[in-house]
Design an enzyme around this catalytic site. Structure first.
Site, mmCIF file in Angstrom:
data_model
loop_
_atom_site.group_PDB
_atom_site.id
_atom_site.type_symbol
_atom_site.label_atom_id
_atom_site.label_comp_id
_atom_site.label_asym_id
_atom_site.label_seq_id
_atom_site.Cartn_x
_atom_site.Cartn_y
_atom_site.Cartn_z
ATOM 1 C CB SER A 154 -1.278 0.127 1.313
ATOM 2 O OG SER A 154 -1.459 1.289 1.408
ATOM 3 C CE1 TYR A 167 -4.030 -1.707 5.024
ATOM 4 C CE2 TYR A 167 -3.107 -0.079 3.951
ATOM 5 C CZ TYR A 167 -4.032 -1.284 4.074
ATOM 6 O OH TYR A 167 -4.651 -1.694 2.962
ATOM 7 C CE LYS A 171 -1.945 -3.661 2.935
ATOM 8 N NZ LYS A 171 -1.935 -5.112 2.522
#
Length: 306
Positions: A154, A167, A171
């Site tokens: 991401s 997150y 990622k």
């Protein structure tokens, strides 16, 4: 390879494939000739609960279109459970050729309010989950001297985002995982690459629009469907990508980007070595103009997806 059947005869595991980008990848893999294990525990965005319906629905759709697929409901987050995902491919289809690590959850919070569980849960599903599936598949890939890993990373990790420390870290960790797998397993003809996708999914739909600019970005992103990300994933799983490994791509609707990787930008040296004062007086002014700003994804990609 038959035209339009780029992964003919290959066996592919797609994690988190009950909805969104994972479902789109699973369907196109099947359309392009692969036998697919559709893995999804059917949890909420936060990783809670379970529902077999999403994975079963994708399998039913693939079979209705003439493809071959099976459902799997094991969690990527536990090492022993992830083994069952890979084994289901071997048991049902006799081999494993590609793993697409797509499973993920969200526990967004501004950092000073993030809990330990917010961190552990996200890292466990995405980063450890990717390690788990890769590690079990690696035994098969090594024996057959072929295989491909595709990891969905991401720009939250590659560039930065607000309220996504867990997150983004997970990622970006997947990028390091992928590159080092590519190095370790190149001797066995095994490839590993990353895709940073853009799409309107239930995950992106959960992010609130707090201002007019954010609302406009969301309205534009709603035009970018999960299906835009599937073709690159299928290509990376295919023999046509035999020379592609250790790379990081990003997809925005009809755009594909090759992303940079960390390399030295500029260096300075002092014959007599460094002191803290010398860092302040010499290093800082020499390198400061090369510092990266605190960009977020919208700063690096300010234009609408084409």
């Amino acid at each position: 390879m038959t035209q339009g059947r780029m992964v003919e005869g290959k066996v592919v595991v797609v994690t988190g494939a009950g909805r969104g980008i994972g479902a789109a990848i699973a369907k196109l893999m099947a359309q392009q000739g692969a036998k697919v294990v559709v893995n999804d525990i059917g949890a909420t965005l936060a990783g809670e609960g379970g529902d077999q319906a999403p994975a079963d629905e994708v399998v039913a759709e693939i079979r209705k279109a003439g493809g071959d697929a099976v459902s799997n409901f094991d969690s990527v987050a536990e090492f022993a459970s992830a083994a069952k995902i890979i084994q289901s491919a071997v048991d049902c289809f006799g081999r494993i050729d590609c793993v697409v690590n797509n499973a993920g959850i969200l526990r967004d919070a501004i950092f000073h309010k993030m809990t330990e569980d917010d961190w552990d849960s996200v890292v466990k599903v995405m980063l450890k989950g990717a390690f788990n599936t890769c590690r079990h598949a690696a035994d098969h890939f090594r024996r057959q001297e072929s295989g491909s890993f595709v990891h969905m990373t991401s720009t939250s990790g590659l560039v930065g985002a607000m309220g996504q420390v867990n997150y983004g870290a997970a990622k970006l960790g997947m990028v390091g995982l992928s590159k080092n797998i590519a190095i370790d397993m190149q001797r066995f003809n095994v490839r590993s690459n990353c895709i940073a996708p853009v799409a309107w999914t239930r995950m992106t739909a959960s992010i609130p629009s707090k201002d007019p600019a954010a609302k406009k970005r969301i309205e534009q992103r709603m035009q970018v469907t999960p299906e835009h990300n599937a073709p690159l994933a299928v290509f990376l799983a295919s023999d046509a990508a035999r020379e592609v490994t250790g790379q990081v791509f990003s997809v925005r609707r009809n755009e594909i980007f090759l992303m940079s990787q960390s390399r030295p930008l500029r260096s300075i040296h002092r014959a007599g070595g460094w002191t803290p004062d010398a860092c302040a007086e010499h290093m800082l002014p020499a390198l400061k103009s090369w510092f990266f700003p605190l960009d977020k994804t919208a700063d690096v990609f300010p234009w609408d997806s084409i």
